[in-house]
Design a protein around this motif. Structure first.
Motif, PDB file in Angstrom:
ATOM      1  N   MET A   1      23.529  34.528  45.179  1.00  0.00           N
ATOM      2  CA  MET A   1      24.610  33.939  44.420  1.00  0.00           C
ATOM      3  C   MET A   1      25.525  33.213  45.419  1.00  0.00           C
ATOM      4  N   ASN A   2      25.792  31.937  45.154  1.00  0.00           N
ATOM      5  CA  ASN A   2      26.686  31.208  46.055  1.00  0.00           C
ATOM      6  C   ASN A   2      28.149  31.504  45.724  1.00  0.00           C
ATOM      7  N   GLN A   3      29.057  30.984  46.535  1.00  0.00           N
ATOM      8  CA  GLN A   3      30.486  31.292  46.387  1.00  0.00           C
ATOM      9  C   GLN A   3      31.032  30.867  45.019  1.00  0.00           C
ATOM     10  N   THR A   4      30.626  29.704  44.545  1.00  0.00           N
ATOM     11  CA  THR A   4      31.104  29.224  43.242  1.00  0.00           C
ATOM     12  C   THR A   4      30.641  30.149  42.122  1.00  0.00           C
ATOM     13  N   GLU A   5      29.378  30.552  42.152  1.00  0.00           N
ATOM     14  CA  GLU A   5      28.850  31.465  41.130  1.00  0.00           C
ATOM     15  C   GLU A   5      29.543  32.821  41.208  1.00  0.00           C
ATOM     16  N   LEU A   6      29.728  33.326  42.427  1.00  0.00           N
ATOM     17  CA  LEU A   6      30.398  34.607  42.615  1.00  0.00           C
ATOM     18  C   LEU A   6      31.823  34.554  42.074  1.00  0.00           C
ATOM     19  N   CYS A   7      32.536  33.492  42.385  1.00  0.00           N
ATOM     20  CA  CYS A   7      33.929  33.380  41.937  1.00  0.00           C
ATOM     21  C   CYS A   7      34.027  33.183  40.428  1.00  0.00           C
ATOM     22  N   THR A   8      33.089  32.460  39.863  1.00  0.00           N
ATOM     23  CA  THR A   8      33.069  32.290  38.405  1.00  0.00           C
ATOM     24  C   THR A   8      32.830  33.635  37.727  1.00  0.00           C
ATOM     25  N   TYR A   9      31.866  34.398  38.232  1.00  0.00           N
ATOM     26  CA  TYR A   9      31.561  35.715  37.672  1.00  0.00           C
ATOM     27  C   TYR A   9      32.741  36.673  37.848  1.00  0.00           C
ATOM     28  N   THR A  10      33.330  36.686  39.025  1.00  0.00           N
ATOM     29  CA  THR A  10      34.487  37.541  39.303  1.00  0.00           C
ATOM     30  C   THR A  10      35.633  37.201  38.349  1.00  0.00           C
ATOM     31  N   THR A  11      35.874  35.920  38.168  1.00  0.00           N
ATOM     32  CA  THR A  11      36.950  35.483  37.274  1.00  0.00           C
ATOM     33  C   THR A  11      36.671  35.901  35.840  1.00  0.00           C
ATOM     34  N   GLN A  12      35.434  35.755  35.399  1.00  0.00           N
ATOM     35  CA  GLN A  12      35.087  36.171  34.030  1.00  0.00           C
ATOM     36  C   GLN A  12      35.358  37.661  33.833  1.00  0.00           C
ATOM     37  N   LEU A  13      34.966  38.461  34.794  1.00  0.00           N
ATOM     38  CA  LEU A  13      35.201  39.903  34.701  1.00  0.00           C
ATOM     39  C   LEU A  13      36.691  40.224  34.665  1.00  0.00           C
ATOM     40  N   GLN A  14      37.456  39.578  35.537  1.00  0.00           N
ATOM     41  CA  GLN A  14      38.878  39.890  35.612  1.00  0.00           C
ATOM     42  C   GLN A  14      39.637  39.380  34.384  1.00  0.00           C
ATOM     43  N   VAL A  15      39.236  38.247  33.834  1.00  0.00           N
ATOM     44  CA  VAL A  15      39.889  37.758  32.616  1.00  0.00           C
ATOM     45  C   VAL A  15      39.520  38.653  31.430  1.00  0.00           C
ATOM     46  N   ALA A  16      38.302  39.161  31.391  1.00  0.00           N
ATOM     47  CA  ALA A  16      37.943  40.133  30.343  1.00  0.00           C
ATOM     48  C   ALA A  16      38.826  41.368  30.476  1.00  0.00           C
ATOM     49  N   ALA A  17      39.012  41.846  31.714  1.00  0.00           N
ATOM     50  CA  ALA A  17      39.898  42.992  31.948  1.00  0.00           C
ATOM     51  C   ALA A  17      41.320  42.662  31.500  1.00  0.00           C
ATOM     52  N   TYR A  18      41.766  41.442  31.767  1.00  0.00           N
ATOM     53  CA  TYR A  18      43.099  40.990  31.347  1.00  0.00           C
ATOM     54  C   TYR A  18      43.277  41.193  29.839  1.00  0.00           C
ATOM     55  N   HIS A  19      42.281  40.784  29.068  1.00  0.00           N
ATOM     56  CA  HIS A  19      42.401  40.887  27.614  1.00  0.00           C
ATOM     57  C   HIS A  19      42.493  42.340  27.154  1.00  0.00           C
ATOM     58  N   PHE A  20      41.715  43.223  27.775  1.00  0.00           N
ATOM     59  CA  PHE A  20      41.829  44.646  27.443  1.00  0.00           C
ATOM     60  C   PHE A  20      43.197  45.185  27.849  1.00  0.00           C
ATOM     61  N   PHE A  21      43.665  44.798  29.023  1.00  0.00           N
ATOM     62  CA  PHE A  21      44.967  45.235  29.520  1.00  0.00           C
ATOM     63  C   PHE A  21      46.075  44.758  28.581  1.00  0.00           C
ATOM     64  N   GLU A  22      45.983  43.507  28.179  1.00  0.00           N
ATOM     65  CA  GLU A  22      46.987  42.915  27.291  1.00  0.00           C
ATOM     66  C   GLU A  22      47.051  43.650  25.947  1.00  0.00           C
ATOM     67  N   GLN A  23      45.920  44.171  25.511  1.00  0.00           N
ATOM     68  CA  GLN A  23      45.861  44.928  24.257  1.00  0.00           C
ATOM     69  C   GLN A  23      46.385  46.356  24.424  1.00  0.00           C
ATOM     70  N   GLY A  24      46.669  46.746  25.663  1.00  0.00           N
ATOM     71  CA  GLY A  24      47.167  48.084  25.925  1.00  0.00           C
ATOM     72  C   GLY A  24      46.077  49.125  26.098  1.00  0.00           C
ATOM     73  N   LYS A  25      44.849  48.680  26.272  1.00  0.00           N
ATOM     74  CA  LYS A  25      43.730  49.610  26.417  1.00  0.00           C
ATOM     75  C   LYS A  25      43.670  50.109  27.860  1.00  0.00           C
ATOM     76  N   PRO A  26      43.745  51.425  28.067  1.00  0.00           N
ATOM     77  CA  PRO A  26      43.633  51.964  29.431  1.00  0.00           C
ATOM     78  C   PRO A  26      42.268  51.635  30.039  1.00  0.00           C
ATOM     79  N   ARG A  27      42.224  51.498  31.341  1.00  0.00           N
ATOM     80  CA  ARG A  27      40.977  51.166  32.046  1.00  0.00           C
ATOM     81  C   ARG A  27      39.868  52.161  31.698  1.00  0.00           C
ATOM     82  N   GLU A  28      40.224  53.421  31.600  1.00  0.00           N
ATOM     83  CA  GLU A  28      39.231  54.451  31.316  1.00  0.00           C
ATOM     84  C   GLU A  28      38.555  54.262  29.964  1.00  0.00           C
TER      85      GLU A  28
END
Length: 87
Positions: A1-28
């Motif tokens: 995986m090149n840097q662009t692909e890695l960063c795109t994937y990382t961003t997708q994961l973190q933005v998904a986490a953002y949406h759960f966080f915004e909803q008040g859902k605990p990480r667990e």
């Protein structure tokens, strides 16, 4: 995986986490659906990435009156990854 692909994937994961966080859902309580063919490194990467997003967002929330918009958060995550800097 090149840097662009890695960063795109990382961003997708973190933005998904953002949406759960915004909803008040605990990480667990964030359930990740695995396909069954992931390596332990992939599982660790996803879990660590989501946990880091939660930690960063909690820190931001504690020090700010409002959460960043999702787009701004995603842009910031991607830029930090592409320049290989921590948030």
């Amino acid at each position: 995986m090149n840097q662009t692909e890695l960063c795109t994937y990382t961003t997708q994961l973190q933005v998904a986490a953002y949406h759960f966080f915004e909803q008040g859902k605990p990480r667990e309580e964030v359930s990740i659906k695995w396909h069954g063919d992931e390596t332990q490194n992939e599982i660790d990467f996803v879990n660590t990435t989501v946990a880091r997003a939660y930690a960063w967002l909690a820190s931001w929330k504690d020090s700010s009156s409002a959460l960043l918009p999702a787009q701004a958060f995603g842009d910031m995550v991607y830029q930090a990854c592409m320049t290989q800097k921590e948030l």
